[in-house]
Design a protein around this motif. Structure first.
Motif, short mmCIF file in Angstrom:
data_model
loop_
_atom_site.label_atom_id
_atom_site.label_comp_id
_atom_site.label_asym_id
_atom_site.label_seq_id
_atom_site.Cartn_x
_atom_site.Cartn_y
_atom_site.Cartn_z
N ASP A 1 8.67 9.43 -7.64
CA ASP A 1 8.31 9.63 -6.60
C ASP A 1 9.50 9.59 -5.38
O ASP A 1 9.61 10.13 -4.38
CB ASP A 1 7.11 8.77 -6.14
CG ASP A 1 5.67 9.08 -6.80
OD1 ASP A 1 5.75 10.42 -7.08
OD2 ASP A 1 5.05 8.49 -6.79
N ARG B 1 2.35 12.61 3.66
CA ARG B 1 1.87 14.23 3.16
C ARG B 1 1.04 14.71 4.33
O ARG B 1 1.18 15.77 4.54
CB ARG B 1 1.28 14.10 1.53
CG ARG B 1 2.25 13.79 0.67
CD ARG B 1 3.34 14.69 0.77
NE ARG B 1 4.31 14.00 -0.41
CZ ARG B 1 5.68 14.40 -0.73
NH1 ARG B 1 6.36 14.69 0.53
NH2 ARG B 1 6.35 14.11 -1.77
N ASN B 2 0.08 13.80 4.57
CA ASN B 2 -0.96 14.40 5.66
C ASN B 2 -0.20 14.83 7.19
O ASN B 2 -0.36 15.85 7.67
CB ASN B 2 -2.13 13.29 5.93
CG ASN B 2 -3.09 13.36 4.83
OD1 ASN B 2 -3.43 14.24 3.87
ND2 ASN B 2 -3.54 12.22 4.54
N LEU C 1 2.51 7.27 1.20
CA LEU C 1 2.80 8.32 0.61
C LEU C 1 1.85 9.54 1.15
O LEU C 1 2.02 10.55 1.32
CB LEU C 1 3.00 8.34 -0.55
CG LEU C 1 3.34 9.68 -1.35
CD1 LEU C 1 4.73 10.03 -0.76
CD2 LEU C 1 3.56 9.60 -3.10
N SER C 2 0.52 8.94 0.98
CA SER C 2 -0.61 10.20 1.47
C SER C 2 -0.62 10.34 2.81
O SER C 2 -0.70 11.45 3.32
CB SER C 2 -2.18 9.38 1.02
OG SER C 2 -2.16 9.02 -0.31
N LEU C 3 -0.27 9.10 3.62
CA LEU C 3 -0.36 9.56 5.06
C LEU C 3 1.07 10.37 5.44
O LEU C 3 1.06 11.18 6.21
CB LEU C 3 0.09 7.86 5.78
CG LEU C 3 0.34 8.05 7.30
CD1 LEU C 3 -0.62 8.54 8.15
CD2 LEU C 3 0.49 6.87 7.82
N TYR D 1 0.85 -1.52 0.11
CA TYR D 1 -0.02 -0.02 -0.15
C TYR D 1 0.80 1.27 0.03
O TYR D 1 0.83 2.09 1.00
CB TYR D 1 -0.85 0.11 1.26
CG TYR D 1 -2.09 -1.40 1.16
CD1 TYR D 1 -3.26 -1.06 0.39
CD2 TYR D 1 -1.81 -2.42 1.82
CE1 TYR D 1 -4.18 -2.10 0.58
CE2 TYR D 1 -2.68 -3.40 1.66
CZ TYR D 1 -3.79 -3.17 1.13
OH TYR D 1 -4.69 -4.17 1.19
N SER E 1 0.88 3.80 -1.98
CA SER E 1 0.33 5.16 -2.06
C SER E 1 -0.35 5.70 -0.99
O SER E 1 -0.38 6.91 -0.53
CB SER E 1 -0.94 4.77 -3.37
OG SER E 1 -0.45 4.62 -4.47
N HIS E 2 -1.07 4.71 0.12
CA HIS E 2 -1.58 5.04 1.26
C HIS E 2 -0.66 5.55 2.21
O HIS E 2 -0.64 6.66 2.96
CB HIS E 2 -2.21 3.82 1.76
CG HIS E 2 -3.34 3.43 1.15
ND1 HIS E 2 -3.40 2.76 -0.20
CD2 HIS E 2 -4.86 3.50 1.48
CE1 HIS E 2 -4.75 2.35 -0.50
NE2 HIS E 2 -5.49 3.11 0.52
N ARG F 1 1.50 17.99 6.78
CA ARG F 1 0.83 19.36 6.60
C ARG F 1 0.42 19.31 8.23
O ARG F 1 0.07 20.52 8.58
CB ARG F 1 -0.43 18.79 5.88
CG ARG F 1 -0.24 19.16 4.40
CD ARG F 1 -1.49 19.28 3.77
NE ARG F 1 -2.19 17.85 3.48
CZ ARG F 1 -1.95 16.98 2.60
NH1 ARG F 1 -1.07 17.12 1.56
NH2 ARG F 1 -2.41 15.88 2.68
#
Length: 493
Positions: A237, A208-209, A204-206, A199, A201-202, A212
């Protein structure tokens, strides 16, 4: 048995004697007893724990048990810390079962096992790959009313990820976030676990979040994410995260660069991989055998053997002592070039360096002999491997099976297949493919059906070859039955 670790009988004796001593001491000493207070002030439990910890670190657990017994005799009673030190030592140097039995001793002494006790057990179970045991211990901790801490949840998540249960791990992560018990290590466990379970993509999303929301990634965070992106062949990436890594103020290490370099080679971006190699040199990184072997292996796979040899010369000239991985890479290079005698000479050199060949080393030799058409020698070497105590080497047998098939000895290949103790999907694919090469399509069909019934998978290209072959020789009914069997296997998978 490790030095200083008592047997089960000795451990039981200590447990029984401690129980009797504790009862005797608790009944003998009374509050206000000045003699007792004097003894305890001179020889405190804290000093006892320091002694126990030192002995356990030296793997002298039986002596640590004796010190506890002597301490109880003079009135220095163990506390939760004492027993937790023992639990951790038994987990590391003995077994989880022996460590778990300490919990009963704690309860007999009137000391309730705490979160540290269970964390040591759970962590020990994970280190010994007893993942289901770690989950059971976590449930027991909850059932006994012991509240898990951040470490408990991190280990629990790690176990779930290793068991291939990312959804359950994510549930634990969400609960941890809601309770406000999240630490940087928790995020690292989550990102690493998501990457290793596919996972990316998940992950990488985590990542980035979290950025932030003010999370400052650590070196471990970057390395885990870069490694995951590289394994998923998401080179762009990975390079972006690598760039951010450099701008974060942390120093990128050789592992980070080697990971991206390896990814570049795997993705076919050979020049980019060499650029990373050059950048590592300019930054003054000390190259190890792994980094050189990464480059050498990539060059071998792309047929650039001359450049691979140049890198080998550079590696030797820099004074790097080859490790087993380096030798395996060199043996593979020589086998691909048909220089089998040079490859075999390296086996003697490995022994002279004080290293021991592993199964992979010998498998490379078997594969090289098969590809060179020296099947008799490959078979003798395969039999020699069985005397080395490695156990059954399925990969080596698969190489032998493929070598016999490609050399046209299909009957010998079938005989070898039937006598193999263990088979996998590659075994079936190799035999079916070679039966098709020999135009033994009916036989190939029977082997393929047997494979599908056993729950194994054969490459679709190989399946099509069997179907086409059956049609070509006029066995359309057999082709229809085989197609039905293939469809059923796909529905059930």
């Amino acid at each position: 048995m490790l030095p200083g670790i008592s047997s089960q009988r000795t451990h039981t004796y200590h447990s029984q004697s401690l129980s009797r001593l504790l009862k005797r001491n608790h009944s003998h000493f009374r509050p206000g007893d000045t003699k007792t207070m004097s003894l305890r002030s001179k020889l405190s439990t804290k000093l006892l724990n320091i002694s126990i910890s030192s002995l356990c670190k030296a793997k002298q657990i039986s002596k640590a048990e004796s010190v506890i017994t002597d301490g109880i005799r003079i009135g220095v009673l163990p506390d939760a810390v004492t027993y937790n030190i023992l639990i951790d030592a038994y987990c590391r140097f003995a077994s989880i079962d022996v460590a778990y039995s300490v919990l009963a001793r704690m309860r007999e002494a009137g000391i309730a096992p705490d979160v540290v006790s269970y964390n040591s057990l759970i962590s020990g179970a994970v280190r010994k790959s007893m993942l289901f045991k770690s989950l059971d211990l976590f449930e027991e901790m909850l059932a006994r009313g012991v509240t898990p801490d951040a470490w408990s949840h991190n280990i629990h998540m790690h176990s779930l990820f290793k068991l291939g249960k990312p959804y359950e791990a994510n549930r634990v992560f969400k609960e941890t976030v809601l309770r406000g018990e999240v630490h940087a290590t928790t995020y690292n466990v989550m990102i690493n676990g998501l990457c290793k379970n596919g996972y990316v993509s998940h992950a990488l999303s985590l990542f980035r979040n979290l950025q932030r929301h003010g999370f400052v990634p650590q070196v471990l965070t970057y390395n885990a994410l870069i490694n995951g992106l590289c394994k998923a062949k998401r080179l762009k990436d990975a390079q972006m995260v690598l760039k951010e890594f450099g701008e974060s103020g942390y120093e990128r290490n050789a592992i980070t660069y080697t990971t991206v370099m390896q990814c570049s080679f795997r993705c076919g971006f050979f020049e980019q991989g060499l650029e990373i190699l050059s950048e590592m040199r300019n930054l003054g990184f000390t190259f190890d055998g792994f980094a050189y072997c990464t480059v050498i292996a990539a060059m071998i796979k792309t047929g650039r053997t001359r450049e691979a040899e140049e890198i080998i010369d550079i590696m030797v000239s820099t004074g790097i002592r080859p490790d087993l991985v380096s030798y395996n890479t060199l043996i593979s290079l020589y086998c691909r070039q048909g220089r089998l005698e040079d490859a075999l000479k390296l086996l003697d050199e490995i022994e002279e360096e004080g290293l021991e060949c592993d199964q992979y080393t010998h498998t490379i030799i078997v594969d090289g002999l098969c590809k060179a058409g020296n099947l008799d020698r490959a078979w003798r070497y395969l039999n020699y491997m069985s005397t080395l105590g490695f156990g059954y080497n399925l990969v080596a047998f698969n190489c032998m099976l493929d070598g016999l098939g490609k050399a046209g000895h299909i009957d010998d290949a079938v005989k070898l297949f039937e006598g193999m103790e263990v088979k996998d999907s590659f075994t079936y694919t190799i035999l079916v493919h070679n039966l098709c090469r020999a135009r033994r399509f009916l036989w190939a069909s029977k082997v393929l059906i047997s494979c599908l019934k056993g729950g194994y998978q054969v490459l679709r290209a190989t399946q099509r070859a069997v179907l086409v072959g059956l049609h070509d020789i006029g066995f359309t009914n057999e082709a229809r039955k085989l197609r039905s069997r293939i469809r059923l296997a796909r529905l059930m998978s």
